[in-house]
Design an enzyme around this catalytic site. Sequence first.
Site, PDB file in Angstrom:
ATOM      1  N   HIS A  57     -22.641  45.556 -70.501  1.00  0.00           N
ATOM      2  CA  HIS A  57     -23.021  46.920 -70.119  1.00  0.00           C
ATOM      3  C   HIS A  57     -24.494  47.178 -70.419  1.00  0.00           C
ATOM      4  O   HIS A  57     -24.902  47.234 -71.584  1.00  0.00           O
ATOM      5  CB  HIS A  57     -22.154  47.937 -70.881  1.00  0.00           C
ATOM      6  CG  HIS A  57     -22.350  49.349 -70.423  1.00  0.00           C
ATOM      7  ND1 HIS A  57     -21.377  50.053 -69.754  1.00  0.00           N
ATOM      8  CD2 HIS A  57     -23.412  50.187 -70.507  1.00  0.00           C
ATOM      9  CE1 HIS A  57     -21.831  51.267 -69.463  1.00  0.00           C
ATOM     10  NE2 HIS A  57     -23.068  51.378 -69.923  1.00  0.00           N
ATOM     11  N   HIS A  59     -28.451  49.033 -68.697  1.00  0.00           N
ATOM     12  CA  HIS A  59     -29.145  49.859 -67.690  1.00  0.00           C
ATOM     13  C   HIS A  59     -30.538  49.280 -67.464  1.00  0.00           C
ATOM     14  O   HIS A  59     -31.488  49.655 -68.156  1.00  0.00           O
ATOM     15  CB  HIS A  59     -29.251  51.312 -68.167  1.00  0.00           C
ATOM     16  CG  HIS A  59     -27.916  51.982 -68.247  1.00  0.00           C
ATOM     17  ND1 HIS A  59     -27.411  52.757 -67.225  1.00  0.00           N
ATOM     18  CD2 HIS A  59     -26.953  51.951 -69.205  1.00  0.00           C
ATOM     19  CE1 HIS A  59     -26.206  53.189 -67.562  1.00  0.00           C
ATOM     20  NE2 HIS A  59     -25.905  52.706 -68.764  1.00  0.00           N
ATOM     21  N   GLN A 152     -25.232  58.532 -61.873  1.00  0.00           N
ATOM     22  CA  GLN A 152     -25.571  59.113 -63.185  1.00  0.00           C
ATOM     23  C   GLN A 152     -25.314  60.623 -63.265  1.00  0.00           C
ATOM     24  O   GLN A 152     -24.875  61.126 -64.289  1.00  0.00           O
ATOM     25  CB  GLN A 152     -27.047  58.830 -63.491  1.00  0.00           C
ATOM     26  CG  GLN A 152     -27.619  59.529 -64.710  1.00  0.00           C
ATOM     27  CD  GLN A 152     -27.200  58.900 -66.021  1.00  0.00           C
ATOM     28  OE1 GLN A 152     -27.664  57.843 -66.394  1.00  0.00           O
ATOM     29  NE2 GLN A 152     -26.287  59.560 -66.726  1.00  0.00           N
ATOM     30  N   HIS A 210     -18.481  54.572 -66.722  1.00  0.00           N
ATOM     31  CA  HIS A 210     -18.758  55.271 -67.968  1.00  0.00           C
ATOM     32  C   HIS A 210     -17.604  56.255 -68.113  1.00  0.00           C
ATOM     33  O   HIS A 210     -17.405  57.099 -67.236  1.00  0.00           O
ATOM     34  CB  HIS A 210     -20.067  56.038 -67.869  1.00  0.00           C
ATOM     35  CG  HIS A 210     -21.283  55.173 -67.950  1.00  0.00           C
ATOM     36  ND1 HIS A 210     -21.599  54.249 -66.998  1.00  0.00           N
ATOM     37  CD2 HIS A 210     -22.269  55.117 -68.885  1.00  0.00           C
ATOM     38  CE1 HIS A 210     -22.723  53.638 -67.351  1.00  0.00           C
ATOM     39  NE2 HIS A 210     -23.155  54.138 -68.485  1.00  0.00           N
ATOM     40  N   GLU A 213     -17.441  59.327 -72.428  1.00  0.00           N
ATOM     41  CA  GLU A 213     -18.544  59.114 -73.382  1.00  0.00           C
ATOM     42  C   GLU A 213     -18.901  60.457 -73.987  1.00  0.00           C
ATOM     43  O   GLU A 213     -19.901  61.084 -73.643  1.00  0.00           O
ATOM     44  CB  GLU A 213     -19.774  58.478 -72.702  1.00  0.00           C
ATOM     45  CG  GLU A 213     -20.830  58.069 -73.737  1.00  0.00           C
ATOM     46  CD  GLU A 213     -22.111  57.524 -73.135  1.00  0.00           C
ATOM     47  OE1 GLU A 213     -22.217  57.492 -71.895  1.00  0.00           O
ATOM     48  OE2 GLU A 213     -23.011  57.145 -73.907  1.00  0.00           O
ATOM     49  N   ASP A 309     -26.285  48.224 -73.652  1.00  0.00           N
ATOM     50  CA  ASP A 309     -26.421  49.537 -72.999  1.00  0.00           C
ATOM     51  C   ASP A 309     -27.884  49.892 -72.735  1.00  0.00           C
ATOM     52  O   ASP A 309     -28.270  50.116 -71.594  1.00  0.00           O
ATOM     53  CB  ASP A 309     -25.738  50.631 -73.841  1.00  0.00           C
ATOM     54  CG  ASP A 309     -25.421  51.890 -73.031  1.00  0.00           C
ATOM     55  OD1 ASP A 309     -25.656  51.888 -71.804  1.00  0.00           O
ATOM     56  OD2 ASP A 309     -24.940  52.879 -73.624  1.00  0.00           O
ATOM     57  N   TRP A 315     -32.637  56.841 -73.914  1.00  0.00           N
ATOM     58  CA  TRP A 315     -31.512  57.014 -74.817  1.00  0.00           C
ATOM     59  C   TRP A 315     -31.678  56.258 -76.138  1.00  0.00           C
ATOM     60  O   TRP A 315     -31.016  56.551 -77.116  1.00  0.00           O
ATOM     61  CB  TRP A 315     -30.221  56.555 -74.123  1.00  0.00           C
ATOM     62  CG  TRP A 315     -29.889  57.401 -72.938  1.00  0.00           C
ATOM     63  CD1 TRP A 315     -29.187  58.580 -72.940  1.00  0.00           C
ATOM     64  CD2 TRP A 315     -30.269  57.165 -71.574  1.00  0.00           C
ATOM     65  NE1 TRP A 315     -29.114  59.074 -71.668  1.00  0.00           N
ATOM     66  CE2 TRP A 315     -29.764  58.232 -70.802  1.00  0.00           C
ATOM     67  CE3 TRP A 315     -30.984  56.157 -70.916  1.00  0.00           C
ATOM     68  CZ2 TRP A 315     -29.952  58.324 -69.428  1.00  0.00           C
ATOM     69  CZ3 TRP A 315     -31.168  56.254 -69.540  1.00  0.00           C
ATOM     70  CH2 TRP A 315     -30.659  57.325 -68.819  1.00  0.00           C
TER      71      TRP A 315
HETATM   72 ZN   LIG Z   1     -24.284  53.099 -70.038  1.00  0.00          ZN
END
Ligand SMILES: [Zn+2]
Length: 425
Positions: A57, A59, A152, A210, A213, A309, A315
């Site tokens: 996983h 991005h 997203q 996702h 979360e 991730d 993030w």
């Molecule tokens: Zn993610």
Amino acid sequence: MALLLRNATLPDGRTGHDLLCEGGRIVALGPQLAAPPQAEVIDAQGGLLSPPFVDAHFHMDATLSYGLPRVNESGTLLEGIALWGELKPTLQQEAIVERALQYCDWAVAKGLLAIRSHVDVCDPRLLAVEALLHVKQRVKPYLDLQLVAFPQDGVLRAKGALENLKRALQMGVDVVGGIPHFERTMADGAESVRLLCELAAERGLPVDMHCDESDDPLSRHIETLAFHTQRLGLQGRVTGSHLTSMHSMDNYYVSKLIPLMAEAQVNAVANPLINITLQGRHDSYPKRRGMTRVPELMAAGVTVGFGHDCVMDPWYSLGTGDMLEVAQMGLHVGQMTSQAQMRACFDAVTVNSAKILGLQGYGLAPGCRADFVLLQARSPVEALRLRAARLIVVRGGEVVARSPAATAALQLPGRPGSVDWTLRR
Ligand SMILES: [Zn+2]
């Protein structure tokens, strides 16, 4: 040219094994193999030979963008999403490609040779999709990049997102993504799971959402995902990523939920570095850890992988592409300290994630692709403890990265100038 690796230790504990590769494949594994003429021979000196690390996983469209256009001050998931929304309209395709290629270099150096990356499809220009499809081709000789069409801003909540997602799949994106907990209502979230699973079933594609979360103990999208997986016959092809709400759920409800996931063969992906930093942000004390129930899922027979991730993005400000760091955090947050559980954490960044990605020819058996990493450690647990150096990384039978062994230079009278302290017993 043939490559012969001598005297390696395998993840299952077998020692003194040689591995012979020819034509990009592993052709033999066993003690004291004969070296074919002109073979390149590497002495593993008893080090741990592992199949490559796999990130379940990631991005890659956002990676290495930390500080653009500003830093996430609150550290929350929601500020991260808002920040990404500010950055998105200013994204340049060449810059995405450049950052992604740079990250792939870091990954290969760390023995990470397969990554499943979500790519945001909510920008109607689909710049990031085009960029990462290009990157996927560019890195193919040394890294498997699998892409997930990720809405997203919510496939129902964001205008045009469903059409953009379908276009991305048409362009060659491999997996259907989703974000049900970000839709406007719980009902919309459930509806998004239904329609995305149906889309995947029609097209014969895997699903990776996702899912839940949040720290909301009443979030129920994983239940819906398991239900539609079963209904549409998608067993084994569906993954729930994050599942952090499960951390906060009522124990009685979880005792029903986990068997439903196992029955539907839904895979789970935890992202320990990100979960421990993003979740529990609304708590005072005690603060919840937020990672999903990894040991319990594993005990029920669910395939659980770990993902990185984020690396240096809206993030998460840290990270290096080191899946041993990810596994070590998973081990700590999940309190998985028994020998078997530590081993399971190593599996979560190797074989389990390879299974989730559906990688063909992954492993150390004859016939598998000649992809592997030699670690400066004697066992998977020691590799975790040391975050061991990746002495060599091999792809298709060729060495693609080397790192020096960790050593300490001692300036003491009567002691050698440099000793290999990590391998010394
Ligand atoms: Zn993610």
